[in-house]
Write an enzyme that holds these catalytic residues in place. Sequence first.
Site, mmCIF file in Angstrom:
data_model
loop_
_atom_site.group_PDB
_atom_site.id
_atom_site.type_symbol
_atom_site.label_atom_id
_atom_site.label_comp_id
_atom_site.label_asym_id
_atom_site.label_seq_id
_atom_site.Cartn_x
_atom_site.Cartn_y
_atom_site.Cartn_z
ATOM 1 N N ASP A 10 0.877 -1.175 0.000
ATOM 2 C CA ASP A 10 0.000 0.000 0.000
ATOM 3 C C ASP A 10 0.910 1.219 0.000
ATOM 4 O OD1 ASP A 10 -1.764 2.070 0.416
ATOM 5 O OD2 ASP A 10 -2.252 1.518 2.482
ATOM 6 N N LYS A 82 2.741 11.335 -3.445
ATOM 7 C CA LYS A 82 1.756 10.619 -4.254
ATOM 8 C C LYS A 82 0.876 11.583 -5.044
ATOM 9 C CE LYS A 82 -1.760 7.017 -3.512
ATOM 10 N NZ LYS A 82 -2.291 6.099 -2.477
ATOM 11 N N GLU A 175 -7.262 0.799 -4.518
ATOM 12 C CA GLU A 175 -7.272 0.698 -3.061
ATOM 13 C C GLU A 175 -8.596 0.184 -2.493
ATOM 14 O OE1 GLU A 175 -6.036 4.595 -1.960
ATOM 15 O OE2 GLU A 175 -3.986 4.291 -2.668
ATOM 16 N N ASP A 198 -13.362 4.656 1.575
ATOM 17 C CA ASP A 198 -11.930 4.724 1.883
ATOM 18 C C ASP A 198 -11.480 6.176 1.934
ATOM 19 O OD1 ASP A 198 -9.210 4.513 2.100
ATOM 20 O OD2 ASP A 198 -8.906 3.321 0.288
#
Length: 608
Positions: A10, A82, A175, A198
């Site tokens: 992850d 990211k 994800e 999420d």
Amino acid sequence: MSSELILGIDLGTTNSAVGAVEFGFPILLADAEGKRITPSAVWFGSSPGPAAEGESTGNIEVGRKALRRRSADPGRVITSVKRLMGRRHGEETEFCVPMERAADGSGGVRVLGRSPEEVSAEILKELKRIAEMRLERPATKAVITVPAYFNDAQRAATKRAGELAGLEVVRILSEPTAAALAYGLDKLAEKSRVAVYDLGGGTFDLSILEMQDGVFQVLATRGDTRLGGDDIDLALARHVAATAGIDFEALPAAARIRLIEEAERVKCALSERESESFRAPFYDGSSSLETLVDRAALEQILRPLIARSLTCCRQALADANASTEDLDAVVLVGGSTRIPAVRQAVATLFGREPDLSQHPDEAVALGATIQAGVLGGSLRKMVLLDVTPLSLGIETFGGLMNVLIPRNTTIPCKAGEMFTNAAAGQASMRVRVLQGEREMARDNWELGNFEVPFDPAPKGQARVGVQFRIDENGILEVLARDVKTGQDTIVEIRNSAVDVDDAAVEQMVGESVDHAFEDMAERIFTEARMKAEELLPAVDQALLAAADLVTPAQRQEIESAATAVRTALADGQPNPLKAAVQRLDQATETLAAALVERAMEEAMLKRL
């Protein structure tokens, strides 16, 4: 059972984790301090110059060590990299360190002389090191997760970061899909439909998945790539500073970071308590700040952020053609779902208490590890079916969007269509690859474009086949083939210039609904106009060449219909033009048939 080691990773905006399947069980691997979560932070010490691609110069520290240096050396600690993955310079306006335009002419962004992929590679190297230390053997392959709404360039950039870290990336996994894999591990014999909410450190995703007998199918997904815990921390820090009469934006970088760090601590504390003191002694070297923040104040700050997530939830339900009653569970993952206001908002929207069985910070990594175990052969076979978040197509004559792969198509997939030249003597065709939901090409995002050469031919005679193929990682390959020669032009769309931040994604889908009627009207008018412009000259020529083939009444109807088409063209109204073109088409059927019959007779006479 023979199996190979594939890591599940992850790679998060705020934190990252790595796992592997050992003795048939997916486990997350802890570092030397016994912690399974590694902050996604990298400190680059001063060096003589920028690193060569894939290499490092000077001192580099990753994780908690890097964060400890942030207050003293904020200009050399990179966090939330990211958010820059697969992006172009100028698309992000705020970042923790200054951004520069890449010198190679690609339009990419660089920080501290490095690309986002190179920075992410340092995080992946650290995760690889942790895994090899714990497993006591080399690790060369990995499954890496990305937000569901990462576009092709962002997925490709993630894959490239893995390669720079010495890992073969065997799968890029969404994800929320990974979280659903973790949730469904002990429910493989059941059929269930779940929503995965999420809310992590930097991004938000809501996916609706159906699970039955080991098959996981994503029915719909929506997301916001600029919504997460980082945004909450920044909003709280700005609020506290404004309340104290401090100009947050005017503070030095180190002082801003100090306030944001304290805001994160206060935010976490308010998940357990009704109030918490915000303390930032000597945050700028001389001034101190201390004030009481209660949960109600935080919830007031959170309200617009939570509302954005709930909009995505409603849109995903509509995309899946499902209601809240159709769901068997709503699963919460991501550290920001610990906030009571978030849990309450989700419970209210879905009409049920959310499922809290998954560890908020570890569910995605666990799901990636499960998928890695399946691919490596160490877990039972499960089938994972993901979907495309936005439609993909090309621009056709008239500026229209021709969809080849509709939104929410299960991947991997491929689709193709045949196209012809729009003009006589045309020697090439420009293929513009588009992504979006609008009817006109100009309103969608261009992923890339390329030229397909072919021999000049009369209008409609050259034939070019275009095929889109999306692999299991969501990366798009476009093939264009000249049918006459069999020559292929193949382009892998890896570095697209698509702006898919939260506002752009929401705007794209929202505008497709808001402008549905006018978009369709423009499409109808454009298609009818192109047919009219082709039909009118042909009718005029046919009447001159073969007036004897129609009766006076038929000729009058054809001329009247042609006048109606010209009038409708001038008026610019879609439906009247479409109706007028259809009338002219019907009026000329007898003439067209007579012309074909005469041509056949003349051809037979020539043979004789």
